[in-house]
Design a protein around this motif. Structure first.
Motif, short mmCIF file in Angstrom:
data_model
loop_
_atom_site.label_atom_id
_atom_site.label_comp_id
_atom_site.label_asym_id
_atom_site.label_seq_id
_atom_site.Cartn_x
_atom_site.Cartn_y
_atom_site.Cartn_z
N ASP A 93 34.89 13.83 49.95
CA ASP A 93 36.05 13.66 49.07
C ASP A 93 36.13 14.83 48.08
O ASP A 93 35.09 15.36 47.64
N GLY A 94 37.35 15.20 47.69
CA GLY A 94 37.48 16.26 46.69
C GLY A 94 38.92 16.71 46.49
O GLY A 94 39.85 16.06 46.97
N THR A 95 39.06 17.81 45.79
CA THR A 95 40.38 18.39 45.47
C THR A 95 40.46 19.79 46.04
O THR A 95 39.54 20.60 45.87
N ILE A 141 39.27 25.77 50.43
CA ILE A 141 38.11 25.47 49.57
C ILE A 141 38.36 24.11 48.92
O ILE A 141 39.44 23.84 48.40
N ILE A 142 37.33 23.26 48.97
CA ILE A 142 37.42 21.92 48.37
C ILE A 142 36.36 21.80 47.29
O ILE A 142 35.17 22.08 47.53
N LYS A 199 44.52 15.92 46.92
CA LYS A 199 43.30 15.11 46.93
C LYS A 199 43.00 14.72 48.38
O LYS A 199 43.89 14.20 49.07
N VAL A 200 41.77 15.00 48.83
CA VAL A 200 41.43 14.70 50.22
C VAL A 200 40.24 13.74 50.25
O VAL A 200 39.43 13.69 49.32
N THR A 210 32.94 23.22 49.21
CA THR A 210 32.80 23.56 50.63
C THR A 210 33.91 24.51 51.04
O THR A 210 35.05 24.40 50.56
N TYR A 211 33.56 25.48 51.90
CA TYR A 211 34.48 26.51 52.38
C TYR A 211 34.69 26.33 53.88
O TYR A 211 33.72 26.11 54.63
#
Length: 535
Positions: free
Chosen positions: A454-456, A472-473, A496-497, A481-482
Motif C-alpha cells: 500500500d502507498g501513494t 515510484i510509490i 492511493k494504491v 519502491t521503484y
C-alpha cells in the motif's frame, strides 16, 4: 364772333388749368403718402417679422436681437449638455410690409423666454458600426474605446482569479479590425519572472516529459486581444433620448446574435439530439423548417436549417501558456574499496533541474484554434548525485544477494512486483563496472506490474535518467519502491494504491536491452537488496 371765340377759349383754358392743378395736387399727395410709408418701413422706424419654422410669431424692431437670442440659447445649451448641440428649428426674420394691429411685439428678453420654451435641439453623439452595420448611438468615440476596453477586461479577468501577478486588462494590446478605433492599443504586458514559477507549483508533481496538448500549464498569460470586425463610427446629431446608456451598449456588445446555418443530418441523428447539441428546442427547429411535414422524422444527408449563436463582438485572444518540465538529476556511482560490496553511501545529493516551455495559444470567440511551442529555456540546471558503492568482498557471501540483511519483521513485507511471474535475470550489487541498485525480472511485454505494498504514487512519468517509464510509490514507513522500464504506466502522481493493484505493464523503455522490470526498494533514501524482502 372773334371776341366770342376768344372768350370761350380763355374759359376753356382756365378750366383745363384748374383740372391739371387738382390732378397734380392729388398725385403729389399720393407720392408724399407713399414716401412717408416708405420711410416708416425702410428708415429708422422699420419693423421685422420673426419666423419660427416659417410661421410668423411676432414682430421686433431690431433684427440683430433675434440672432443674439439664438446664439445665446445655443451657447447655454452647449454649456448645459457639455457637448455640441444643434437647434433643429428654423428661426428667421424679414421686413414687415404691413403691420397687424393684433401682432405680438417682442423685445430681447421676451423673445428669449418664448424661444427657450419652443425650440427643439439635437446633441452631438457617436454612431457605432460593426462591419458597416449600425449597432447604436453612444456619447462619443472615446466612450466607444472605453466600452471595448471594458469588454476586454471581462476576458482578461478570467486569467486573474485572485492572482495579482497576472495582467490587468489595460496592460495588453487591444486592436480592432482595420477600424478607426485601433488607437485603443495600450502597453505590452511585462513577462512573468520565470524564477517565480518554481514557487507556484508542487515540484514533486512536475513531469519529465510534457504533453503541451493535454497537460495543464503552470501559468496562462494573455498577450494580446483583437476584435475581428471592422468597428468604426461617425459623429452625428440626434435627440438625447436616442443615445444608449453605457451599460446598455456594453450588454449589447457582450451578447450573442443568431444566424441561420445549414446542417446535414448524420447517420444516427434524431431531432432531439440535434436540438440538444445546438442549444435549440424542437419547436424552434420546426419553425425554421416549415418544409418538413413531420419534424420528428429526419433522414441522413437531409439538409435542415438551424440557428448558430455568434458573439456580436468576435474576438481573437493570444495567450502564452507556460509549462514546466523536470530535468532529472544524473547519478554517478563511484567505487570505494574501503566499503563492503553490499554498502553504498550518498556523497553528494543532487537536485533536479527544470525547463520552462512557452506555448502560444490562439482562441477565437473563446474556442482554441491553435497552439505551438515558441521557445524553451532552462530556468534551473540539474546537479549531479554522487553515490559511492563498496567493492570489498565479505568473507561469507549472502546466498540471496549482496545487499544489507533484512530483519525478520520486514521479510515478506513486499509482494513480488510480477506476482511471481517472470525470470530472475539480474541481482543487486556491482555489475559491468557499475552498481546495480535493484533486481531485474524478465517477462513478456505487457505483463502486469503490481504495487508491492500500500502507498501513494509520488512519480509516474518518463525518466531521463535511464529508467524509461517509471513509477515510484511511497509506503509511508520510510520505504519506497521503484518500478522501471515500463511500457505503460496506469497511475498518476497522488494516487492511493493498495498492495496488488495493477500500476503498469512490463516494457523495455529507457536504458534497457529487453523486456523486463527493474525493481528497487529504498529505505530512507538508501537502496536495499530487494531479494531478501521478496523471498
Amino acid at each position: 364772333m372773334n371776341l366770342l371765340k376768344t372768350a370761350n377759349y380763355k374759359e376753356r383754358f382756365f378750366i383745363k388749368n384748374i383740372r391739371l392743378t387738382l390732378l397734380t395736387g392729388l398725385l403729389l399727395a399720393f407720392i408724399l403718402c407713399r414716401i412717408s410709408e416708405h420711410q416708416k418701413i425702410y428708415g429708422k422706424d422699420i419693423s421685422y417679422q420673426i419666423l419660427f419654422d416659417n410661421e410668423i410669431i411676432g414682430l421686433i424692431n431690431d433684427e440683430s436681437d433675434v440672432y443674439e437670442v439664438y446664439l445665446q440659447l445655443e451657447y447655454e445649451l452647449k454649456e448645459l449638455k457639455n457637448r455640441n448641440i444643434q437647434i433643429e428649428n428654423k428661426i428667421d426674420t424679414e421686413p414687415a410690409t404691413t403691420i397687424d394691429e393684433n401682432a405680438i411685439w417682442f423685445d430681447k428678453d421676451t423673445l428669449y423666454n418664448t424661444l427657450k420654451d419652443k425650440i427643439t435641439y439635437s446633441v452631438e453623439a457617436y454612431e457605432l458600426t460593426i462591419d458597416g452595420e449600425v449597432i447604436g448611438v453612444i456619447n462619443s468615440e472615446q466612450e466607444a474605446r472605453n466600452l471595448l476596453a471594458d469588454i476586454a477586461s471581462e476576458y482578461i479577468e478570467l486569467y486573474n482569479e485572485g492572482d495579482d501577478d497576472v495582467a490587468e486588462a489595460s496592460a495588453i494590446p487591444i486592436t480592432v479590425g482595420v477600424a478607426s478605433l485601433n488607437a485603443i492599443t495600450i502597453n505590452n504586458i511585462v513577462d512573468i519572472d520565470s524564477t517565480n514559477i518554481l514557487d507556484k507549483v508542487e515540484l514533486t508533481s512536475v513531469a519529465e516529459e510534457v504533453d503541451i496538448n493535454n497537460d495543464t500549464p503552470i501559468e496562462v498569460v494573455p498577450i494580446e486581444m483583437h476584435f475581428e470586425q471592422d468597428i468604426s463610427g461617425e459623429s452625428i446629431f440626434v435627440p438625447e433620448d436616442e443615445i444608449m446608456l453605457y451599460q446598455e451598449m456594453e450588454m449589447l456588445l457582450a451578447s450573442n446574435k443568431t444566424q441561420p446555418v445549414k446542417y446535414t443530418v448524420a447517420e444516427g441523428d434524431n431531432i432531439s439530439t440535434v436540438a440538444e447539441q445546438n442549444n435549440m428546442t424542437i419547436s424552434e427547429i420546426k419553425e425554421l423548417n416549415p418544409q418538413i411535414s413531420d419534424i420528428n422524422i429526419i433522414m441522413p444527408d437531409e439538409e435542415i436549417i438551424l440557428e448558430e449563436a455568434t458573439p456580436v463582438l468576435e474576438t481573437e485572444v493570444t495567450e502564452k501558456a507556460i509549462f514546466l518540465e523536470k530535468i532529472p538529476a544524473e547519478i554517478e556511482y563511484k567505487p570505494n574499496s574501503e566499503m563492503f560490496d553490499d554498502e553504498e553511501k550518498t556523497i553528494l545529493q543532487g537536485e533536479d533541474g527544470y525547463k520552462e516551455i512557452n506555448v502560444q495559444i490562439t482562441k477565437v470567440n473563446g474556442k482554441e484554434v491553435s497552439r505551438e511551442v515558441i521557445d524553451e529555456k532552462i530556468i534551473k540546471e540539474p546537479t549531479k548525485t554522487i553515490i559511492e558503492h563498496g567493492t570489498k568482498k565479505k568473507a561469507v557471501a549472502r546466498s540471496n544477494g549482496s545487499g544489507p540483511s533484512v530483519s525478520t519483521s520486514d521479510k515478506g513485507l513486499f509482494m513480488h512486483p510480477l506476482n511471481g511471474e517472470g525470470v530472475f535475470t539480474s541481482g543487486y550489487g556491482p555489475r559491468w563496472g557499475s552498481f546495480h541498485g535493484g533486481i531485474d525480472f524478465g517477462a513478456p511485454a505487457g505483463t502486469p506490474i503490481y504495487a508491492a505494498d500500500d502507498g501513494t504514487v509520488t512519480y509516474s512519468s518518463w525518466n531521463n535518467g535511464g529508467y524509461g517509464y517509471l513509477v515510484i510509490i511511497d509506503h509511508g514507513n520510510g520505504y519506497e519502491t521503484y518500478y522501471a522500464h515500463n511500457s505503460k504506466n496506469y497511475v498518476n502522481v497522488g494516487d492511493k494504491v493498495s498492495k496488488g493493484d495493477n500500476i503498469a505493464t512490463v516494457g523495455s523503455t529507457g536504458d534497457s536491452t529487453g523486456n523486463h522490470i527493474h525493481f528497487e526498494i529504498r529505505l530512507n533514501g538508501s537502496r536495499q537488496d530487494p531479494y531478501g524482502y521478496l523471498f
